[in-house]
Design a protein around this motif. Structure first.
Motif, PDB file in Angstrom:
ATOM      1  N   UNK A  55       4.366   8.075  -4.444  1.00 52.27           N
ATOM      2  CA  UNK A  55       3.525   7.869  -5.717  1.00 52.27           C
ATOM      3  C   UNK A  55       2.196   7.072  -5.960  1.00 52.27           C
ATOM      4  N   UNK A  56       1.435   6.641  -4.888  1.00 50.03           N
ATOM      5  CA  UNK A  56       0.345   7.092  -5.237  1.00 50.03           C
ATOM      6  C   UNK A  56      -0.085   8.424  -4.984  1.00 50.03           C
ATOM      7  N   UNK A  57       0.271   9.973  -4.995  1.00 46.49           N
ATOM      8  CA  UNK A  57      -0.662  11.197  -4.890  1.00 46.49           C
ATOM      9  C   UNK A  57      -0.018  10.829  -6.749  1.00 46.49           C
ATOM     10  N   UNK A  58       1.534  10.491  -7.317  1.00 54.58           N
ATOM     11  CA  UNK A  58       1.237  10.781  -8.704  1.00 54.58           C
ATOM     12  C   UNK A  58       0.374  10.100  -9.446  1.00 54.58           C
ATOM     13  N   UNK A  59       0.563   9.431  -9.001  1.00 49.68           N
ATOM     14  CA  UNK A  59      -0.583   7.755  -9.798  1.00 49.68           C
ATOM     15  C   UNK A  59      -2.186   8.980 -10.127  1.00 49.68           C
ATOM     16  N   UNK A  60      -2.737   8.784  -8.652  1.00 47.46           N
ATOM     17  CA  UNK A  60      -4.069   9.408  -8.475  1.00 47.46           C
ATOM     18  C   UNK A  60      -4.070  11.474  -9.458  1.00 47.46           C
ATOM     19  N   UNK A  61      -2.892  11.751  -9.646  1.00 43.65           N
ATOM     20  CA  UNK A  61      -3.299  12.987 -10.102  1.00 43.65           C
ATOM     21  C   UNK A  61      -3.080  13.048 -11.772  1.00 43.65           C
ATOM     22  N   UNK A  62      -2.367  11.672 -12.792  1.00 48.79           N
ATOM     23  CA  UNK A  62      -2.294  11.154 -13.692  1.00 48.79           C
ATOM     24  C   UNK A  62      -4.159  11.121 -14.030  1.00 48.79           C
TER      25      UNK A  62
ATOM     26  N   UNK B 232       6.966   7.356   3.008  1.00 46.28           N
ATOM     27  CA  UNK B 232       6.871   8.227   2.371  1.00 46.28           C
ATOM     28  C   UNK B 232       6.784   8.073   0.870  1.00 46.28           C
ATOM     29  N   UNK B 233       7.664   6.784   0.887  1.00 44.95           N
ATOM     30  CA  UNK B 233       7.396   6.679  -0.761  1.00 44.95           C
ATOM     31  C   UNK B 233       6.398   5.767  -1.521  1.00 44.95           C
ATOM     32  N   UNK B 234       5.621   5.512  -0.528  1.00 42.66           N
ATOM     33  CA  UNK B 234       4.230   4.768  -1.285  1.00 42.66           C
ATOM     34  C   UNK B 234       3.669   5.749  -1.263  1.00 42.66           C
TER      35      UNK B 234
ATOM     36  N   UNK C 109     -13.634  11.902  -5.017  1.00 42.21           N
ATOM     37  CA  UNK C 109     -13.445  10.848  -3.810  1.00 42.21           C
ATOM     38  C   UNK C 109     -11.872  10.182  -3.294  1.00 42.21           C
ATOM     39  N   UNK C 110     -10.917  10.932  -4.230  1.00 48.72           N
ATOM     40  CA  UNK C 110      -9.944  10.797  -3.896  1.00 48.72           C
ATOM     41  C   UNK C 110      -9.249  11.505  -3.105  1.00 48.72           C
ATOM     42  N   UNK C 111      -7.905  11.558  -2.740  1.00 44.95           N
ATOM     43  CA  UNK C 111      -7.474  13.111  -2.674  1.00 44.95           C
ATOM     44  C   UNK C 111      -6.534  13.345  -3.423  1.00 44.95           C
ATOM     45  N   UNK C 112      -6.200  14.489  -3.420  1.00 44.92           N
ATOM     46  CA  UNK C 112      -5.480  15.192  -4.154  1.00 44.92           C
ATOM     47  C   UNK C 112      -3.847  14.914  -4.539  1.00 44.92           C
ATOM     48  N   UNK C 113      -3.964  14.599  -3.063  1.00 44.98           N
ATOM     49  CA  UNK C 113      -2.352  14.413  -2.060  1.00 44.98           C
ATOM     50  C   UNK C 113      -2.687  13.235  -1.084  1.00 44.98           C
ATOM     51  N   UNK C 114      -2.012  11.812  -1.645  1.00 40.24           N
ATOM     52  CA  UNK C 114      -1.931  10.703  -0.331  1.00 40.24           C
ATOM     53  C   UNK C 114      -0.940  11.150   0.504  1.00 40.24           C
ATOM     54  N   UNK C 115      -1.185  12.130   1.796  1.00 42.46           N
ATOM     55  CA  UNK C 115      -0.199  12.605   3.226  1.00 42.46           C
ATOM     56  C   UNK C 115       0.154  10.579   3.151  1.00 42.46           C
TER      57      UNK C 115
END
Length: 211
Positions: free
Chosen positions: A192-199, A187-189, A158-164
């Motif tokens: 950072x959110x996309x990277x944290x979700x992928x990890x 864009x910076x946020x 239920x979370x995106x792979x990449x937060x646009x």
């Protein structure tokens, strides 16, 4: 033939039988110096009282007809008076829950009275959010306040792979209104959110990080 004639009034029973001296009115005793001073004092007191009534009546009229003060400026809506700035990822704490990460934002009141923040949320169903300090908290105009937002993935599906274009929903309240406003942090946020979700969901994007 004998009989009793009309009864004659007794002595002193008719007005004209009263001695002339008894009908003379009693003269008023002469007014002394004390009596005259008392009368003057009474007249002075009455004059002062009458003047006081006139002054009070005039003051009441002036108070009733005084110009009404202009109303002060109304407080701005809270969403228009608050600024939110993204500062970056929060330091990771040792022993924190798996799938959790944090960010630091800065909130400031640009104008108007103190603002209360009853709630902060984000739009993704698979993420839980808590803040430090915990809500509700207050922000004044004296200085900005740093807030640590800790997110935890509860369901990777239920979370995106990449937060646009992620945003924060912030509920704000001041003396004028209560509002919930969506703040886009840039864009910076988003990166950072996309990277944290992928990890957090790197092992299995369809399962919970607690599995």
């Amino acid at each position: 033939m004998s009989g009793v004639g009309p009864v004659e009034p007794g002595e002193g029973t008719r007005a004209w039988d009263v001695p002339e001296a008894d009908l003379t009115p009693v003269p008023e005793p002469p007014r002394g110096r004390f009596t005259r001073a008392h009368a003057r004092h009474r007249r002075a007191v009455l004059a002062v009282a009458a003047a006081a009534v006139v002054v009070l009546a005039g003051g009441g009229y002036l108070y009733a007809t005084r110009p009404k003060p202009e109303p002060g400026p109304e407080a701005p809506y809270p969403s228009q008076a608050v600024g939110v700035r993204y500062l970056g990822p929060a330091p990771r704490s040792a022993g924190g829950p798996r799938g959790s990460f944090g960010f630091v934002v800065e909130l400031s009141v640009l104008d108007g009275p103190t603002i209360t923040v009853p709630r902060m949320t984000q739009p993704y169903a698979g993420l839980s959010v808590r803040t430090d300090p915990r809500t509700p908290f207050r922000i004044g105009t004296d200085e900005p306040r740093k807030i640590v937002i800790t997110m935890r993935v509860t369901e990777c599906g239920k979370v995106p792979e990449s937060a646009g274009l992620p945003f924060l929903d912030v509920t704000l309240r001041n003396t004028r209104a209560i509002e919930t406003h969506s703040f886009i942090l840039g864009e910076r946020y988003a990166q950072d959110l996309s990277d944290a979700l992928q990890v957090a969901c790197s092992n299995d994007s369809t399962s919970s990080p607690n599995a």
